[in-house]
Design a protein around this motif. Sequence first.
Motif, short mmCIF file in Angstrom:
data_model
loop_
_atom_site.label_atom_id
_atom_site.label_comp_id
_atom_site.label_asym_id
_atom_site.label_seq_id
_atom_site.Cartn_x
_atom_site.Cartn_y
_atom_site.Cartn_z
N HIS A 45 2.83 0.11 5.31
CA HIS A 45 2.22 -0.87 4.40
C HIS A 45 3.30 -1.66 3.68
O HIS A 45 3.59 -1.43 2.51
N GLY A 55 -8.59 0.61 10.77
CA GLY A 55 -7.43 0.69 9.90
C GLY A 55 -6.45 -0.45 10.06
O GLY A 55 -5.92 -0.97 9.05
N THR A 56 -6.19 -0.88 11.31
CA THR A 56 -5.26 -1.98 11.53
C THR A 56 -5.74 -3.25 10.83
O THR A 56 -4.97 -3.95 10.15
N TYR A 96 1.87 -3.22 9.77
CA TYR A 96 0.55 -2.60 9.65
C TYR A 96 0.51 -1.38 10.58
O TYR A 96 1.33 -1.24 11.49
N ARG A 97 -0.45 -0.50 10.34
CA ARG A 97 -0.63 0.67 11.20
C ARG A 97 -1.17 0.22 12.56
O ARG A 97 -2.06 -0.61 12.63
N ASP A 132 -7.91 -3.46 8.36
CA ASP A 132 -7.89 -3.23 6.91
C ASP A 132 -6.50 -3.50 6.35
O ASP A 132 -6.35 -4.11 5.28
N ASP A 133 -5.48 -3.05 7.07
CA ASP A 133 -4.11 -3.26 6.61
C ASP A 133 -3.76 -4.74 6.53
O ASP A 133 -3.14 -5.21 5.56
N ASP A 156 1.03 3.70 2.63
CA ASP A 156 1.49 4.20 3.93
C ASP A 156 2.88 3.66 4.23
O ASP A 156 3.29 2.61 3.71
N GLY A 163 0.84 -1.19 0.00
CA GLY A 163 0.00 0.00 0.00
C GLY A 163 0.87 1.23 0.00
O GLY A 163 2.08 1.16 -0.25
N ASN A 210 -5.45 -6.24 3.55
CA ASN A 210 -4.81 -5.82 2.30
C ASN A 210 -3.45 -6.49 2.12
O ASN A 210 -3.07 -6.84 0.99
N ALA A 211 -2.72 -6.65 3.20
CA ALA A 211 -1.41 -7.32 3.12
C ALA A 211 -1.58 -8.76 2.67
O ALA A 211 -0.83 -9.25 1.82
#
Length: 246
Positions: free
Chosen positions: A13, A77-78, A65-66, A80-81, A10, A8, A84-85
């Motif tokens: 990411h 958000g965590t 991840y965040r 989601d990361d 960020d 991603g 996505n990863a």
Amino acid sequence: MPSRIAYGTDEFHFGDLRLPQSSPPHPVAVMVHGGFWRSKYGLAYLDAMCEALTVAGIATWNIEYRRLGNPGGGWPGTCDDVANAAGHLAKIADEFNLDLNRTIAIGHSAGGHLAFWLASQNKILKAAISLAGVLDLRRSYELHLSTTVVADFLGGSPDEVPDRYQSASPIEHLPLGIPQRLFHGTADSSVPFEISERYVHTAQLRGDDAELITLQNAGHFELVDPRTKEFELVRQSARSLLGLVQ
């Protein structure tokens, strides 16, 4: 050396991909570190574990991840990361000869929560391994794990944000429909043994293939240390779930 790959935009990411020396295509373990979702803890402490699993014939995708303290960290958000990863594996599978039909998630502590949450959302996973995972967020809130960290992560108490506890807590998503192996030390002072015990009991009642491997007198970190007998059990379990010959 691992390949560091962005999934991603960020700064957090990214993941570290390690490939075994065995013939491809490679089975894959999505590795999720813990640290009670806080930014001061990162993926590096799983490096030795990832190296050991790679030597054992498993490609490891150790993801960052965040976290709490990072912009966008916490719920959602965590999570989601992490999703996505894991999804990024489909984009790099051909380049790195990854076998996405043999993919599991392994998470330690709060990473166990994230790995099992991922298993409830992502059908790519064939199995999941929890290493002292925080798999019941309501109970973890009641036990005041790491003071107020569960409420910090979700933005409130179960009474204040009940939908978030329902959405985020792996125990609320049972049955997952995949094999689940939970390793937990009886002397763990960070995440109580009862968390895994309650989770497995509920999973089995709901028809899941879930097993608790009780580690007598073990604490919180023996599970991720390749020098220990506890880690050897984890290694054997990962290889078995991925269909590798012992």
